[in-house]
Design a protein around this motif. Structure first.
Motif, PDB file in Angstrom:
ATOM      1  N   LYS A  72       1.003  -1.220  -0.058  1.00 26.50           N
ATOM      2  CA  LYS A  72      -0.045   0.060   0.037  1.00 26.50           C
ATOM      3  C   LYS A  72       1.016   1.260   0.000  1.00 26.50           C
ATOM      4  O   LYS A  72       0.372   2.333  -0.675  1.00 26.50           O
ATOM      5  N   ALA A  73       1.979   1.037   0.514  1.00 26.32           N
ATOM      6  CA  ALA A  73       2.649   2.586   0.732  1.00 26.32           C
ATOM      7  C   ALA A  73       3.674   2.510  -0.633  1.00 26.32           C
ATOM      8  O   ALA A  73       3.739   3.792  -0.821  1.00 26.32           O
ATOM      9  N   GLU A  74       3.934   1.616  -1.351  1.00 25.05           N
ATOM     10  CA  GLU A  74       4.792   1.994  -2.777  1.00 25.05           C
ATOM     11  C   GLU A  74       4.584   0.967  -3.667  1.00 25.05           C
ATOM     12  O   GLU A  74       4.759   1.412  -4.775  1.00 25.05           O
ATOM     13  N   TRP A  75       4.645  -0.298  -3.342  1.00 19.03           N
ATOM     14  CA  TRP A  75       4.729  -1.204  -4.166  1.00 19.03           C
ATOM     15  C   TRP A  75       3.775  -1.669  -5.156  1.00 19.03           C
ATOM     16  O   TRP A  75       3.647  -2.140  -6.291  1.00 19.03           O
ATOM     17  N   SER A  76       2.331  -1.218  -4.898  1.00 18.68           N
ATOM     18  CA  SER A  76       1.250  -1.383  -5.912  1.00 18.68           C
ATOM     19  C   SER A  76       1.439  -0.390  -7.130  1.00 18.68           C
ATOM     20  O   SER A  76       1.041  -1.044  -8.062  1.00 18.68           O
ATOM     21  N   GLY A  77       2.058   0.570  -6.867  1.00 17.43           N
ATOM     22  CA  GLY A  77       2.343   1.514  -7.873  1.00 17.43           C
ATOM     23  C   GLY A  77       3.643   0.845  -8.884  1.00 17.43           C
ATOM     24  O   GLY A  77       3.483   1.042 -10.095  1.00 17.43           O
ATOM     25  N   ARG A  78       4.630   0.659  -7.993  1.00 13.92           N
ATOM     26  CA  ARG A  78       5.876   0.116  -8.724  1.00 13.92           C
ATOM     27  C   ARG A  78       5.589  -0.789  -9.512  1.00 13.92           C
ATOM     28  O   ARG A  78       6.396  -1.070 -10.778  1.00 13.92           O
ATOM     29  N   LEU A  79       4.913  -2.112  -8.994  1.00 12.87           N
ATOM     30  CA  LEU A  79       4.854  -3.194  -9.881  1.00 12.87           C
ATOM     31  C   LEU A  79       3.974  -3.178 -11.003  1.00 12.87           C
ATOM     32  O   LEU A  79       4.418  -3.921 -12.150  1.00 12.87           O
ATOM     33  N   GLY A  80       3.316  -2.339 -11.300  1.00 14.87           N
ATOM     34  CA  GLY A  80       2.558  -2.051 -12.635  1.00 14.87           C
ATOM     35  C   GLY A  80       1.230  -2.990 -13.035  1.00 14.87           C
ATOM     36  O   GLY A  80       1.242  -2.993 -14.107  1.00 14.87           O
ATOM     37  N   LEU A  81       0.983  -3.783 -11.870  1.00 14.66           N
ATOM     38  CA  LEU A  81      -0.108  -4.676 -12.174  1.00 14.66           C
ATOM     39  C   LEU A  81      -1.387  -4.021 -12.221  1.00 14.66           C
ATOM     40  O   LEU A  81      -1.550  -3.025 -11.743  1.00 14.66           O
ATOM     41  N   GLU A  82      -2.089  -4.660 -13.169  1.00 15.72           N
ATOM     42  CA  GLU A  82      -3.505  -4.241 -13.512  1.00 15.72           C
ATOM     43  C   GLU A  82      -4.635  -4.529 -12.341  1.00 15.72           C
ATOM     44  O   GLU A  82      -5.669  -4.793 -12.700  1.00 15.72           O
ATOM     45  N   TYR A  83      -4.299  -4.787 -11.192  1.00 16.12           N
ATOM     46  CA  TYR A  83      -5.074  -5.264  -9.995  1.00 16.12           C
ATOM     47  C   TYR A  83      -5.229  -3.991  -9.189  1.00 16.12           C
ATOM     48  O   TYR A  83      -4.623  -2.990  -9.118  1.00 16.12           O
ATOM     49  N   LYS A  84      -6.554  -4.306  -8.429  1.00 13.91           N
ATOM     50  CA  LYS A  84      -6.844  -3.297  -7.414  1.00 13.91           C
ATOM     51  C   LYS A  84      -5.866  -3.163  -6.326  1.00 13.91           C
ATOM     52  O   LYS A  84      -5.398  -4.022  -6.099  1.00 13.91           O
ATOM     53  N   ARG A  85      -5.898  -2.030  -5.812  1.00  7.86           N
ATOM     54  CA  ARG A  85      -4.701  -1.796  -4.992  1.00  7.86           C
ATOM     55  C   ARG A  85      -4.920  -2.896  -3.589  1.00  7.86           C
ATOM     56  O   ARG A  85      -4.110  -3.206  -2.979  1.00  7.86           O
ATOM     57  N   GLY A  86      -6.351  -3.027  -3.245  1.00  7.01           N
ATOM     58  CA  GLY A  86      -6.431  -4.055  -2.326  1.00  7.01           C
ATOM     59  C   GLY A  86      -6.415  -5.548  -2.734  1.00  7.01           C
ATOM     60  O   GLY A  86      -6.387  -6.405  -1.738  1.00  7.01           O
ATOM     61  N   ALA A  87      -6.176  -6.124  -3.980  1.00  6.75           N
ATOM     62  CA  ALA A  87      -6.093  -7.366  -4.376  1.00  6.75           C
ATOM     63  C   ALA A  87      -4.770  -7.981  -3.575  1.00  6.75           C
ATOM     64  O   ALA A  87      -3.742  -7.475  -3.463  1.00  6.75           O
ATOM     65  N   SER A  88      -5.027  -9.334  -3.312  1.00  2.00           N
ATOM     66  CA  SER A  88      -3.869 -10.039  -2.716  1.00  2.00           C
ATOM     67  C   SER A  88      -3.894 -11.382  -3.591  1.00  2.00           C
ATOM     68  O   SER A  88      -2.905 -12.226  -3.106  1.00  2.00           O
TER      69      SER A  88
END
Length: 175
Positions: A72-88
């Motif tokens: 949530k702090a950094e990696w959801s944006g850095r990985l560039g995945l097309e998943y919702k931020r809350g996806a696990s």
């Protein structure tokens, strides 16, 4: 404050360290295409398995602690995945898994390393009294912190083993 359970914490630290080492090894040398390759149309690729094992560890340790989730702090944006931020990864359809793709395996390793640091920081703060704290009363018996952290480690180990198996198939296909 209670004294820390040094043997139990040492074992957990060792287990999570083995996962960290395994993540780096399973990703090593795989191209972005290989990280996304599926044995069949419904199978999980190496990269997705590494992302999911990291994500579940991150989410659950962040929930157990007062520490911020690296995802949530950094990696959801850095990985560039097309998943919702809350996806696990839990409950994802085969189609959603198939959307996985990263430009470089080092990003997966970096995310897992950040998750590993979160886990080690949290383990530094845990005391004997913490292990029996109920973290989910909706089960019979209620889930304690000790049970939850063992579930996190077990899930990580299972997914790492799956990723190692898929990697083995990939390497055989290269021949």
């Amino acid at each position: 404050m209670a004294e820390k359970d040094s043997v139990g914490v040492a074992l957990l630290r060792d287990g999570f360290e083995r996962i960290r080492e395994g993540v780096a090894a399973v990703v090593d040398g795989l191209s972005p295409e290989e990280l996304s390759w599926r044995v069949d149309s419904d199978a999980n690729p190496v990269g997705w398995l590494v992302w999911h094992l990291s994500r579940q560890q991150d989410a659950q340790v962040a929930d157990l602690s007062d520490l911020e989730s690296p995802w949530k702090a950094e990696w959801s944006g850095r990985l560039g995945l097309e998943y919702k931020r809350g996806a696990s990864g839990y409950g994802m359809s085969s189609k959603e898994v198939g959307q996985f793709g990263v430009s470089d395996g080092s990003l997966l390793v970096g995310y897992h390393d950040a998750t590993h640091e979160l886990t080690m920081s949290w383990l530094d703060s845990v005391t004997d009294d913490d292990w029996e704290r109920v973290v989910d009363p909706n089960w019979d018996p209620p889930v304690t912190m000790a049970v939850r952290v063992m579930s996190v480690l077990e899930d990580s180990a299972k997914h790492l083993g799956q990723a190692e198996y898929v990697r083995g198939i990939l390497l055989r296909r290269r021949r």
